[in-house]
Motif scaffolding. Structure first.
Motif, short mmCIF file in Angstrom:
data_model
loop_
_atom_site.label_atom_id
_atom_site.label_comp_id
_atom_site.label_asym_id
_atom_site.label_seq_id
_atom_site.Cartn_x
_atom_site.Cartn_y
_atom_site.Cartn_z
N ASN A 79 0.82 -1.21 0.00
CA ASN A 79 0.00 0.00 0.00
C ASN A 79 0.85 1.26 0.00
O ASN A 79 0.53 2.24 -0.68
CB ASN A 79 -0.93 0.00 1.21
N PRO A 107 -12.67 0.31 -0.89
CA PRO A 107 -11.44 0.63 -1.64
C PRO A 107 -11.31 2.11 -1.98
O PRO A 107 -10.20 2.57 -2.27
CB PRO A 107 -11.57 -0.22 -2.90
N HIS A 120 -9.37 0.55 6.56
CA HIS A 120 -9.59 -0.38 5.46
C HIS A 120 -8.25 -0.82 4.92
O HIS A 120 -7.28 -0.06 4.89
CB HIS A 120 -10.42 0.29 4.36
N SER A 127 -7.00 -1.12 2.11
CA SER A 127 -6.42 -0.37 0.99
C SER A 127 -5.60 0.83 1.46
O SER A 127 -4.79 1.35 0.69
CB SER A 127 -7.53 0.11 0.06
#
Length: 286
Positions: free
Chosen positions: A69, A149, A236, A238
């Protein structure tokens, strides 16, 4: 006599820089060397464990999620930031002093406290926030932005908004160092705007490009503050970044894993900077 003067000048420069060098050594280099040592030791008993700490983090799924990420965030954000800020800087440079007040206005996001920024993003992207309210009015379906996302792109938007003005100012400082007489001579020879940009502006902005790229890359690690205040320790997946990982390991007092990961991250940052410098130096030699 000339050599004596040069040596005296070098000695004076060394004395002037000595306090800064001592500060860097005491507060950065020595602590980092201690981190390197701890990366080969146990967290509690400080016994020598070899490379087992590195094996542990390389087998950790959360580590690779955070690395992926963080790398994705840097690859997406930095080119966008460089291109957008350069375009704005070129536009303001063409306008001259007409919109000089915008130079100060672009720095306002850096002066806003992080807690206030986090509150604004919550108001905008909460499940019952302003953005979802507007979507509902236009017949759309509300989205839980921070638990989908789309949270990654909210983080990208935060980074761009926060750092855009700073990079614009740096680009404009680089543009101001290019003599206007070069452009006048090129226009007399029939060069158009695009030719002037590619043959004059870009080559003269290479030192500025390196500085801005490095600073933007380092600033990309600071976006964790907004992400943490908006989504907490476990956002999250993401937008789960390296700083989230370090924060959670610090809470669990996993000093051994933190030290090993810190050494890996520092080595990666150093290699990226060397690679960028090599690319720019190679282009200059061609």
């Amino acid at each position: 006599m000339k050599k004596i003067r040069i040596r005296r000048g070098q000695g004076a420069g060394l004395i002037f820089a000595l306090p800064s060098l001592l500060g860097v050594a005491c507060f950065l280099l020595l602590p980092f060397l201690d981190v390197v040592l701890r990366s080969f030791q146990g967290a509690v008993d400080e016994r020598w464990t070899g490379i087992s700490n590195y094996q542990t983090i390389f087998e950790n799924e959360a580590f690779w999620l955070a690395v992926g990420n963080t790398a994705r965030f840097a690859v997406v954000c930095i080119p966008l930031l460089l291109v957008i800020s350069l375009a704005i800087a070129l536009g303001l440079n063409q306008c001259g002093q007409k919109f000089g007040f915008l130079k100060s206005a672009f720095l306002l996001p850096m002066a806003i406290p992080v807690a206030s920024v986090a509150l604004i993003w919550r108001l905008l992207f909460h499940n019952q926030g302003i953005v979802n309210g507007m979507l509902t009015q236009f017949g759309g379906n509300p989205t839980d932005w921070m638990n989908s996302p789309a949270a990654f792109w909210v983080l990208v938007l935060t980074y761009l908004w926060k750092n855009l003005g700073y990079d614009v100012i740096l680009w404009m400082a680089g543009l101001s160092g290019i003599p206007y007489s070069i452009y006048e001579a090129a226009k007399v020879d029939g060069a158009g705007a695009w030719k002037c940009f590619t043959r004059i502006t870009l080559p003269n902005l290479k030192p500025t490009l390196y500085t801005i790229t490095v600073l933007s890359f380092l600033n990309s690690f600071k976006v964790f503050r907004e992400a943490y205040l908006v989504s907490g320790s476990y956002p999250h997946e993401s937008m789960y970044l390296m700083q989230h990982l370090f924060n959670n390991w610090y809470r669990d007092l996993a000093i051994d894993k933190m030290a090993a990961a810190a050494v890996v991250v520092a080595a990666a940052i150093f290699l990226v900077m060397l690679l960028l410098k090599w690319i720019l130096a190679r282009e200059d030699s061609l």
